[in-house]
Design a protein around this motif. Structure first.
Motif, PDB file in Angstrom:
ATOM      1  N   GLN A   1      22.212 -10.500  67.585  1.00 53.82           N
ATOM      2  CA  GLN A   1      23.223  -9.496  67.271  1.00 53.82           C
ATOM      3  C   GLN A   1      24.453 -10.178  66.709  1.00 53.82           C
ATOM      4  OE1 GLN A   1      24.088  -6.760  70.395  1.00 53.82           O
ATOM      5  NE2 GLN A   1      21.927  -6.399  70.832  1.00 53.82           N
ATOM      6  N   ALA A   2      24.895  -9.713  65.547  1.00 48.79           N
ATOM      7  CA  ALA A   2      26.073 -10.316  64.930  1.00 48.79           C
ATOM      8  C   ALA A   2      26.767  -9.263  64.088  1.00 48.79           C
ATOM      9  CB  ALA A   2      25.633 -11.486  64.052  1.00 48.79           C
ATOM     10  N   GLY A   3      27.987  -9.564  63.704  1.00 51.43           N
ATOM     11  CA  GLY A   3      28.739  -8.610  62.907  1.00 51.43           C
ATOM     12  C   GLY A   3      28.043  -8.303  61.598  1.00 51.43           C
ATOM     13  N   ILE A   4      27.617  -9.374  60.941  1.00 51.89           N
ATOM     14  CA  ILE A   4      27.006  -9.222  59.618  1.00 51.89           C
ATOM     15  C   ILE A   4      25.682  -9.978  59.571  1.00 51.89           C
ATOM     16  CG2 ILE A   4      27.291  -9.844  57.166  1.00 51.89           C
ATOM     17  CD1 ILE A   4      30.308  -9.547  57.629  1.00 51.89           C
ATOM     18  N   GLY A   5      24.753  -9.440  58.813  1.00 56.93           N
ATOM     19  CA  GLY A   5      23.497 -10.141  58.560  1.00 56.93           C
ATOM     20  C   GLY A   5      23.256 -10.110  57.064  1.00 56.93           C
ATOM     21  N   ILE A   6      22.497 -11.098  56.559  1.00 57.26           N
ATOM     22  CA  ILE A   6      22.269 -11.144  55.116  1.00 57.26           C
ATOM     23  C   ILE A   6      20.772 -11.195  54.796  1.00 57.26           C
ATOM     24  CG2 ILE A   6      22.619 -12.491  53.002  1.00 57.26           C
ATOM     25  CD1 ILE A   6      25.256 -13.448  54.151  1.00 57.26           C
ATOM     26  N   VAL A   7      20.357 -10.299  53.914  1.00 56.79           N
ATOM     27  CA  VAL A   7      19.014 -10.390  53.343  1.00 56.79           C
ATOM     28  C   VAL A   7      19.213 -10.920  51.926  1.00 56.79           C
ATOM     29  CG1 VAL A   7      16.976  -9.125  52.543  1.00 56.79           C
ATOM     30  CG2 VAL A   7      18.067  -8.502  54.711  1.00 56.79           C
ATOM     31  N   ARG A   8      18.467 -11.975  51.615  1.00 58.67           N
ATOM     32  CA  ARG A   8      18.682 -12.637  50.338  1.00 58.67           C
ATOM     33  C   ARG A   8      17.435 -12.535  49.467  1.00 58.67           C
ATOM     34  NH1 ARG A   8      19.735 -19.029  50.621  1.00 58.67           N
ATOM     35  NH2 ARG A   8      21.745 -19.068  49.605  1.00 58.67           N
ATOM     36  N   LEU A   9      17.672 -12.324  48.197  1.00 63.55           N
ATOM     37  CA  LEU A   9      16.568 -12.234  47.236  1.00 63.55           C
ATOM     38  C   LEU A   9      16.810 -13.243  46.125  1.00 63.55           C
ATOM     39  CD1 LEU A   9      17.000  -8.502  47.156  1.00 63.55           C
ATOM     40  CD2 LEU A   9      14.671  -9.324  46.899  1.00 63.55           C
ATOM     41  N   SER A  10      15.729 -13.861  45.634  1.00 63.00           N
ATOM     42  CA  SER A  10      15.887 -14.769  44.505  1.00 63.00           C
ATOM     43  C   SER A  10      14.677 -14.664  43.589  1.00 63.00           C
ATOM     44  CB  SER A  10      16.042 -16.215  44.997  1.00 63.00           C
ATOM     45  OG  SER A  10      16.139 -17.085  43.898  1.00 63.00           O
ATOM     46  N   GLY A  11      14.938 -14.572  42.289  1.00 60.93           N
ATOM     47  CA  GLY A  11      13.827 -14.520  41.331  1.00 60.93           C
ATOM     48  C   GLY A  11      14.115 -13.539  40.207  1.00 60.93           C
ATOM     49  N   ASP A  12      13.210 -13.527  39.249  1.00 60.51           N
ATOM     50  CA  ASP A  12      13.386 -12.702  38.049  1.00 60.51           C
ATOM     51  C   ASP A  12      13.598 -11.221  38.358  1.00 60.51           C
ATOM     52  OD1 ASP A  12      13.072 -14.944  36.599  1.00 60.51           O
ATOM     53  OD2 ASP A  12      11.000 -14.550  35.960  1.00 60.51           O
ATOM     54  N   HIS A  13      12.967 -10.753  39.440  1.00 60.65           N
ATOM     55  CA  HIS A  13      13.029  -9.314  39.714  1.00 60.65           C
ATOM     56  C   HIS A  13      14.029  -8.943  40.803  1.00 60.65           C
ATOM     57  CE1 HIS A  13       9.683  -8.875  37.039  1.00 60.65           C
ATOM     58  NE2 HIS A  13       9.019  -9.798  37.704  1.00 60.65           N
ATOM     59  N   ALA A  14      14.862  -9.900  41.199  1.00 60.25           N
ATOM     60  CA  ALA A  14      15.777  -9.649  42.320  1.00 60.25           C
ATOM     61  C   ALA A  14      16.670  -8.429  42.072  1.00 60.25           C
ATOM     62  CB  ALA A  14      16.624 -10.894  42.572  1.00 60.25           C
ATOM     63  N   LEU A  15      17.241  -8.358  40.858  1.00 60.79           N
ATOM     64  CA  LEU A  15      18.172  -7.263  40.564  1.00 60.79           C
ATOM     65  C   LEU A  15      17.441  -5.920  40.524  1.00 60.79           C
ATOM     66  CD1 LEU A  15      20.081  -9.191  37.792  1.00 60.79           C
ATOM     67  CD2 LEU A  15      21.024  -8.527  39.997  1.00 60.79           C
ATOM     68  N   GLU A  16      16.264  -5.960  39.913  1.00 61.38           N
ATOM     69  CA  GLU A  16      15.474  -4.744  39.781  1.00 61.38           C
ATOM     70  C   GLU A  16      15.038  -4.209  41.158  1.00 61.38           C
ATOM     71  OE1 GLU A  16      12.257  -5.788  37.164  1.00 61.38           O
ATOM     72  OE2 GLU A  16      10.968  -4.370  38.268  1.00 61.38           O
ATOM     73  N   ILE A  17      14.579  -5.121  42.010  1.00 61.19           N
ATOM     74  CA  ILE A  17      14.135  -4.701  43.350  1.00 61.19           C
ATOM     75  C   ILE A  17      15.322  -4.136  44.136  1.00 61.19           C
ATOM     76  CG2 ILE A  17      13.237  -5.538  45.569  1.00 61.19           C
ATOM     77  CD1 ILE A  17      11.597  -7.605  43.899  1.00 61.19           C
ATOM     78  N   ALA A  18      16.455  -4.841  44.046  1.00 59.29           N
ATOM     79  CA  ALA A  18      17.650  -4.358  44.750  1.00 59.29           C
ATOM     80  C   ALA A  18      18.039  -2.980  44.230  1.00 59.29           C
ATOM     81  CB  ALA A  18      18.793  -5.356  44.578  1.00 59.29           C
ATOM     82  N   GLY A  19      17.868  -2.783  42.916  1.00 62.11           N
ATOM     83  CA  GLY A  19      18.214  -1.510  42.287  1.00 62.11           C
ATOM     84  C   GLY A  19      17.426  -0.345  42.856  1.00 62.11           C
ATOM     85  N   ARG A  20      16.199  -0.636  43.306  1.00 63.82           N
ATOM     86  CA  ARG A  20      15.359   0.444  43.819  1.00 63.82           C
ATOM     87  C   ARG A  20      15.788   0.920  45.199  1.00 63.82           C
ATOM     88  NH1 ARG A  20      10.309  -2.744  42.464  1.00 63.82           N
ATOM     89  NH2 ARG A  20      10.377  -2.674  40.205  1.00 63.82           N
ATOM     90  N   ILE A  21      16.516   0.094  45.926  1.00 71.31           N
ATOM     91  CA  ILE A  21      16.844   0.489  47.308  1.00 71.31           C
ATOM     92  C   ILE A  21      18.351   0.673  47.533  1.00 71.31           C
ATOM     93  CG2 ILE A  21      14.794  -0.689  48.206  1.00 71.31           C
ATOM     94  CD1 ILE A  21      16.786  -2.831  49.322  1.00 71.31           C
ATOM     95  N   PHE A  22      19.157   0.287  46.548  1.00 79.05           N
ATOM     96  CA  PHE A  22      20.615   0.323  46.750  1.00 79.05           C
ATOM     97  C   PHE A  22      21.256   1.462  45.974  1.00 79.05           C
ATOM     98  CE2 PHE A  22      24.862  -1.068  45.216  1.00 79.05           C
ATOM     99  CZ  PHE A  22      25.503  -1.199  46.438  1.00 79.05           C
ATOM    100  N   GLN A  23      22.161   2.129  46.664  1.00 79.28           N
ATOM    101  CA  GLN A  23      22.951   3.121  45.950  1.00 79.28           C
ATOM    102  C   GLN A  23      24.426   2.792  46.103  1.00 79.28           C
ATOM    103  OE1 GLN A  23      22.802   7.161  47.381  1.00 79.28           O
ATOM    104  NE2 GLN A  23      23.379   7.923  45.367  1.00 79.28           N
ATOM    105  N   GLY A  24      25.060   2.402  45.016  1.00 77.56           N
ATOM    106  CA  GLY A  24      26.467   2.023  45.077  1.00 77.56           C
ATOM    107  C   GLY A  24      27.361   3.244  45.183  1.00 77.56           C
TER     108      GLY A  24
END
Ligand SMILES: Nc1nc2c(ncn2[C@@H]2O[C@H](COP(=O)(O)OP(=O)(O)OP(=O)(O)O)[C@@H](O)[C@H]2O)c(=O)[nH]1
Ligand SMILES: [Mg+2]
Length: 464
Positions: free
Chosen positions: A22-45
């Protein structure tokens, strides 16, 4: 038996990069050609922007949503575009709440959307494979994470900055220069290496050897600062060994009583003494075992003493030297040792002059009153640094793999010097030099096998 799965470094990888708990913040990290695209599918700014449109090094507030459109967590998402990122690939970091459930759910979502779970150390492995750092620097990352003291951290940080790599590259260049001359000579065998050239080559090689020696000189300290030293306290029964352990620990760890033979087992603790991790062991003082338990205790104490890097031999200052003291002094002759007189708060009956003849220095303390403990700590640090003034900043190497390769390289340079001095043919000298260069290349990872990388990176944590 299934064979080992080959890792595909073209995949986009993902992992939870923060510690699980348990912590204040946690980080999920992505790296690779499709990182932005994959993030785009699950993130709503919040402002409606998609990761694909974000500039490098920018951050957006928003939500991660699942397929059904339900909010999984409130997050901050950052984008670092290739090639200026940790891996030299596109990287997205999703900063969510640091609980195991939100982290797991977000990781599952990115995996469902096309990312692959990262292998241990794979982000750093990619940084190496993509040429951002060399192998020695990649290994420094793991050393930073596992550093147990300030000093170990400093050494690893210097290594990450490239201090070791730079020195090695310089030596490498020196060796390559010599090799070029030799190879030219091999190609035109009619022209022997003249005496003048020989002297010049000898001088160059000797310089490289000295530079290598300088790096290796600090390695003993480097290893100690990284791995710590194993210190064993021994001495006759009742001398105050357990009291000493407690005084160093600044807490009551070992049982102390006026009864001789109180400690019947070895007791171990790790302490940080002026930046040096010290594994300190209290042993039983029993010399003549009276029963099976005591017999075992004596065996354990002996084993510990055998394994010790350094022994603290404790004398009871309030008593005359006895046969037990003499026996210990005999057994420990020639071992790295700190001689210590304890109980200086009591009337002193010990034959100090006799001890002074035997040991070139004596530390006098009162373990019970924690008096002069600092003097003992200083003596320990002095023993570690071997009288040399070495600061962690000046230690270039601490990693066992690097030390071994450097030692081999040094030996091969020495071989080449011998061949040169004995007027052996250029081939001989060149052969040894190539071996030396090979060792240096191994440190930097200029040549590497997948097995070596698997071994190195398997010791990393997932997400680094
Ligand atoms: N006055 C005085 N007493 C001490 C000092 N250090 C230890 N003692 C006492 O000496 C006795 C033995 O201390 P321990 O620390 O148990 O000695 P030890 O060497 O571990 O003994 P064993 O485990 O039996 O081998 C206890 O009564 C301690 O309080 C000291 O510096 N001054
Ligand atoms: Mg004891």
């Amino acid at each position: 038996m299934p064979g080992k799965v080959k890792i595909d470094f073209k995949d986009t990888i993902a992992a939870i990069s923060t510690a699980q708990g348990q912590a204040g913040i946690g980080i999920v990290r992505l790296s690779g050609d499709h990182a932005l695209e994959i993030a785009g599918r699950i993130f709503q700014g919040k402002d409606g922007s998609a990761p694909q449109q974000m500039e490098s090094y920018s951050l957006r507030y928003g939500w991660v949503k699942n397929k059904a459109g339900a909010v999984v967590d409130e997050v901050l998402l950052s984008v670092m575009r290739a090639p200026r990122s940790y891996t030299k690939e596109d990287i997205v970091e999703i900063n969510c709440h640091g609980g195991i459930i939100p982290l797991r759910k977000i990781l599952d979502l990115v995996l469902e959307n096309g990312a692959r779970m990262a292998e241990p150390g794979e982000f750093t492995r990619r940084a190496f494979l993509n040429g951002r750092i060399d192998l020695a620097q990649a290994e420094a990352v793991s050393d930073i994470i596992s550093a147990k003291t300030d000093s170990a951290l400093k050494i690893s940080l210097e290594q990450l900055k490239g201090a070791l790599s730079q020195k090695i590259r310089k030596i490498r260049r020196g060796l390559l220069d010599v090799l070029a001359v030799l190879e030219a000579n091999i190609d035109f065998p009619d022209e022997e290496i003249g005496a003048l050239d020989r002297a010049a080559l000898n001088k160059k090689l000797d310089k490289s050897r000295r530079e290598l020696r300088d790096i290796l000189d600090s390695s003993r300290t480097g290893r100690v600062l990284r791995e710590g030293i194993h210190v064993v306290i021994c001495g006759r029964p009742n001398a105050g060994k357990s009291s000493l352990l407690n005084a160093l620990l600044k807490q009551e760890r070992s049982i102390v009583t006026p009864i001789a033979g109180t400690t019947r087992d070895t007791i171990e603790e790790i302490i940080d003494i002026q930046g040096i991790p010290v594994r300190i062991v209290d042993t039983a003082g029993i010399i003549e075992p009276r029963d099976l338990i005591e017999k075992k205790a004596v065996e354990r104490a002996k084993k510990q003493i055998k394994l010790a890097d350094l022994v603290i031999l404790v004398f009871d200052g309030s008593r005359k030297l006895g046969s037990e003291d003499a026996a210990l002094m005999r057994n420990l002759a020639g071992r790295p040792l700190i001689a210590l007189i304890n109980k200086i708060d009591l009337k002193q009956r010990i034959e100090k002059e006799k001890l002074k003849k035997h040991f070139h220095s004596l530390v006098e303390i009162s373990a019970k009153n924690a008096k002069n403990v600092r003097l003992l700590e200083d003596a320990l640090v002095h023993a570690v640094y071997n009288g040399r003034v070495t600061t962690p900043e000046s230690v270039l190497v601490s990693n066992a793999r690097h030390i071994e390769k450097l030692k081999h390289a040094e030996k091969f340079i020495a071989d080449s010097l011998v061949s040169l001095d004995n007027s052996l043919s250029s081939e001989f000298v060149a052969e040894a030099l190539k071996e030396a260069l090979g060792c240096l290349d191994d440190i930097l990872g200029k040549k590497f096998s997948e097995d070596l990388l698997d071994k190195i990176f398997s010791e990393f944590c997932i997400g680094k």
